[in-house]
Enzyme design. Structure first.
Site, PDB file in Angstrom:
ATOM      1  N   LYS A  48    -105.593 -53.868 -63.695  1.00  0.00           N
ATOM      2  CA  LYS A  48    -105.562 -52.448 -63.302  1.00  0.00           C
ATOM      3  C   LYS A  48    -106.052 -51.614 -64.469  1.00  0.00           C
ATOM      4  O   LYS A  48    -105.676 -51.882 -65.628  1.00  0.00           O
ATOM      5  CB  LYS A  48    -104.126 -52.077 -62.917  1.00  0.00           C
ATOM      6  CG  LYS A  48    -103.949 -50.672 -62.371  1.00  0.00           C
ATOM      7  CD  LYS A  48    -102.483 -50.457 -61.977  1.00  0.00           C
ATOM      8  CE  LYS A  48    -102.220 -49.086 -61.410  1.00  0.00           C
ATOM      9  NZ  LYS A  48    -100.804 -48.875 -61.040  1.00  0.00           N
TER      10      LYS A  48
ATOM     11  N   SER B  83    -100.077 -47.249 -56.425  1.00  0.00           N
ATOM     12  CA  SER B  83    -101.327 -46.888 -57.059  1.00  0.00           C
ATOM     13  C   SER B  83    -102.193 -48.099 -57.427  1.00  0.00           C
ATOM     14  O   SER B  83    -103.384 -47.922 -57.697  1.00  0.00           O
ATOM     15  CB  SER B  83    -101.040 -46.073 -58.319  1.00  0.00           C
ATOM     16  OG  SER B  83    -100.300 -46.841 -59.249  1.00  0.00           O
TER      17      SER B  83
ATOM     18  N   SER C 194     -95.701 -49.193 -57.040  1.00  0.00           N
ATOM     19  CA  SER C 194     -97.159 -49.340 -57.073  1.00  0.00           C
ATOM     20  C   SER C 194     -97.699 -50.763 -57.124  1.00  0.00           C
ATOM     21  O   SER C 194     -98.897 -50.950 -56.974  1.00  0.00           O
ATOM     22  CB  SER C 194     -97.740 -48.562 -58.245  1.00  0.00           C
ATOM     23  OG  SER C 194     -97.848 -47.219 -57.888  1.00  0.00           O
TER      24      SER C 194
HETATM   25  N1  GLN Z   1     -96.134 -43.613 -55.332  1.00  0.00           N
HETATM   26  C1  GLN Z   1     -95.327 -43.372 -56.496  1.00  0.00           C
HETATM   27  C2  GLN Z   1     -95.836 -42.162 -57.240  1.00  0.00           C
HETATM   28  O1  GLN Z   1     -96.814 -41.603 -56.833  1.00  0.00           O
HETATM   29  C3  GLN Z   1     -95.289 -44.599 -57.355  1.00  0.00           C
HETATM   30  C4  GLN Z   1     -96.427 -44.755 -58.259  1.00  0.00           C
HETATM   31  C5  GLN Z   1     -96.333 -45.947 -59.157  1.00  0.00           C
HETATM   32  O2  GLN Z   1     -95.506 -46.822 -58.954  1.00  0.00           O
HETATM   33  N2  GLN Z   1     -97.159 -45.945 -60.187  1.00  0.00           N
HETATM   34  O3  GLN Z   1     -95.278 -41.769 -58.229  1.00  0.00           O
END
Ligand code: GLN
Length: 487
Positions: free
Chosen positions: A78, A153, A177
């Site tokens: 990532k 994400s 994420s």
């Molecule tokens: N969807 C969550 C957010 O937008 C989690 C994001 C993540 O785990 N990086 O904060």
């Protein structure tokens, strides 16, 4: 079977028997990326030359008789983990041309084991999002249905594994994420216990919640990557000096003696899609058939998890992202008359709308006079959520739940409605707030053929229990064997 379809374990066996070379395998994966990338858009950077050079080195190591389980295996990272000499953007314009001078600890560990890094995957900008629509670079599509989101994400990392554009990948999980895109793309994704994996070189979003985890084609590969990335690191003061077990040793048959908790609050969530609840219920039944005992449990503060998370995460983000000021590194606006204007223009142009929204919310929550009412209050709620889990784990070894309330939604459906987007994180956020591990394993498909994942959560540092349950479930089902049709 095509080479790019191999798992880590099966590729390792062939490399060890010298039936294939890492260069052949890496070439096959790179060709695959170039064939389907126009549809999937999983990568921000594909490192063809670097990967081939690493593969050549791996082949040399193997010919000298040195092979680890990851030697010569093409993996994707990532794009928020630092890779020395390889651009690391966090999918943000503000870091568009940032080339780190060092490797994140996890990258270093993979490279030390001889893994090949094929590229850096797309994500929501600074990992803020659940759909990949907040990437400042491009939009990754779900390989199972290109009109839908892959999740976020770590959507690029999940889509790349699902579409065989890498053999395995790493993502990061601050509020779901890794698990949520794994669920949407029908791959295995684990968020380890907070402190299990070093965060050194992971670009910080919310430091008390962030954790790096693997995305893989099956549970065995997840255990292999966990072996490689776990462990104490003196460069991350929150990494925990606990011994790392051999996670592959927990992949044994039978679930007799295992007690599973079913949290009633999770099944009462409004908007829970019937295909999701149906698949998860079937999965629970299967796990019971394999010898596990199910008990009802309660996690009474679940309803406050979204609110607490969306105060804590933006607050920490506002502090972490203060460093992108156009002075030290990254993008700087050229069109300014004074310093304040330079800061303002740089941050207004460099950050996308979701990141700006989070910085504004977070800065507000931390400001004098409001801190106690927001960040302080949210931290108290966080403690209550932790205690819920502690109490629950007195009566069970693991908790089963959905990962997301619905299968992957169409691109654009929730983009103008941040609250709906935030609410879809309801099942994943609590594990981050409590610091416990969680895994998503494929457990079905909706009537429209969209993947559904099962979440298993466990006690701190008991990833082995999650892997054991997930492995047994995987052995008894073939959801993980189904592949999206791309061309
Ligand atoms: N969807 C969550 C957010 O937008 C989690 C994001 C993540 O785990 N990086 O904060």
């Amino acid at each position: 079977m095509k080479l790019y379809e191999l798992t880590i374990q099966s590729a390792h066996t062939l490399l060890k028997q010298k039936e294939i070379s890492s260069q052949e395998l890496t070439r096959a994966v790179l060709d695959r990326i170039h064939a389907v990338e126009k549809d999937v858009n999983a990568y921000i950077t594909v490192a063809d030359d670097l990967a081939m050079a690493q593969a050549e080195l791996a082949d040399k190591t193997i010919s000298e008789g040195n092979i680890s389980q990851l030697t010569g295996i093409p993996l994707a990272i990532k794009d928020l983990m630092c890779t020395k000499g390889l651009r690391t953007t966090c999918a943000s314009k503000i870091l568009e041309n940032f080339v780190p001078p060092y490797n994140a600890t996890v990258v270093e560990k993979l490279r030390n084991k001889g893994a090949v890094i094929v590229g850096k995957t797309n994500m929501d900008e600074f990992a803020m999002g659940s759909s990949n629509e907040h990437s400042g670079m491009k939009m990754t599509h779900n390989p199972w249905d290109l009109t839908r989101i892959p999740g976020g994400s770590s959507g690029g990392s999940a889509a790349a594994v699902a579409a065989d554009m890498c053999i395995g990948s790493l993502g990061s999980d601050t509020g779901g994420s890794v698990r949520q895109p794994a669920s949407h793309c029908s791959v295995v994704g684990m968020k380890p216990t907070y402190g299990r994996v070093s965060r050194f070189g992971l670009v910080a979003f919310a430091s008390s919640l962030d954790q790096i985890g693997p995305l893989t084609k099956d549970v065995t590969d997840c255990a292999i990557l966990m072996n490689a990335i776990s462990g104490y690191d003196s460069r991350d003061s929150t990494s925990v000096p606990e011994d790392v077990p051999d996670y592959t040793a927990s992949l044994t048959d039978g679930l007799e003696g295992v007690t599973i908790g079913i949290p009633k609050e999770y099944y009462a969530v409004g908007g829970l899609d019937p295909d999701v609840s149906g698949s998860v219920k079937n999965a629970i039944g299967k796990i019971e058939d394999m010898g596990a005992k199910c008990v009802d449990i309660s996690l009474p503060h679940t309803e406050y998890a979204v609110a607490a998370y969306y105060v804590i995460a933006p607050s920490e983000a506002s502090s972490n992202l203060a460093r992108y000021d156009g002075v030290r590194y990254g993008f700087r606006d050229k069109d300014r008359s004074d310093l304040m204007e330079m800061y303002r223009n740089t941050r207004s142009e460099g950050f996308g709308p979701e990141v700006q929204r989070r910085i504004i919310i977070g800065t507000y929550c931390l400001s004098a006079g409001y801190y106690d009412a927001y960040y302080g209050k949210a931290s108290q709620v966080r403690t209550l959520i932790m205690e819920d889990f502690k109490k629950a784990f007195e009566n069970c070894d693991a908790i089963l739940s959905p990962v997301t309330p619905s299968p992957a939604f169409p691109v654009g459906e929730n983009i103008d409605d941040p609250l709906t987007m935030y609410l879809s994180d309801i099942f994943t956020l609590s594990a981050n707030l409590a610091g416990i591990p969680g895994i998503s394993v494929p457990c079905g498909f909706s009537s429209k053929g969209l993947p559904i994942g099962l979440q298993i959560m466990g006690r701190h540092f008991n990833e082995e229990m999650l892997l054991k349950i997930a492995y047994n479930f995987e052995q008894a089902t073939d959801f993980h064997k189904k592949k999206p049709v791309l061309q």
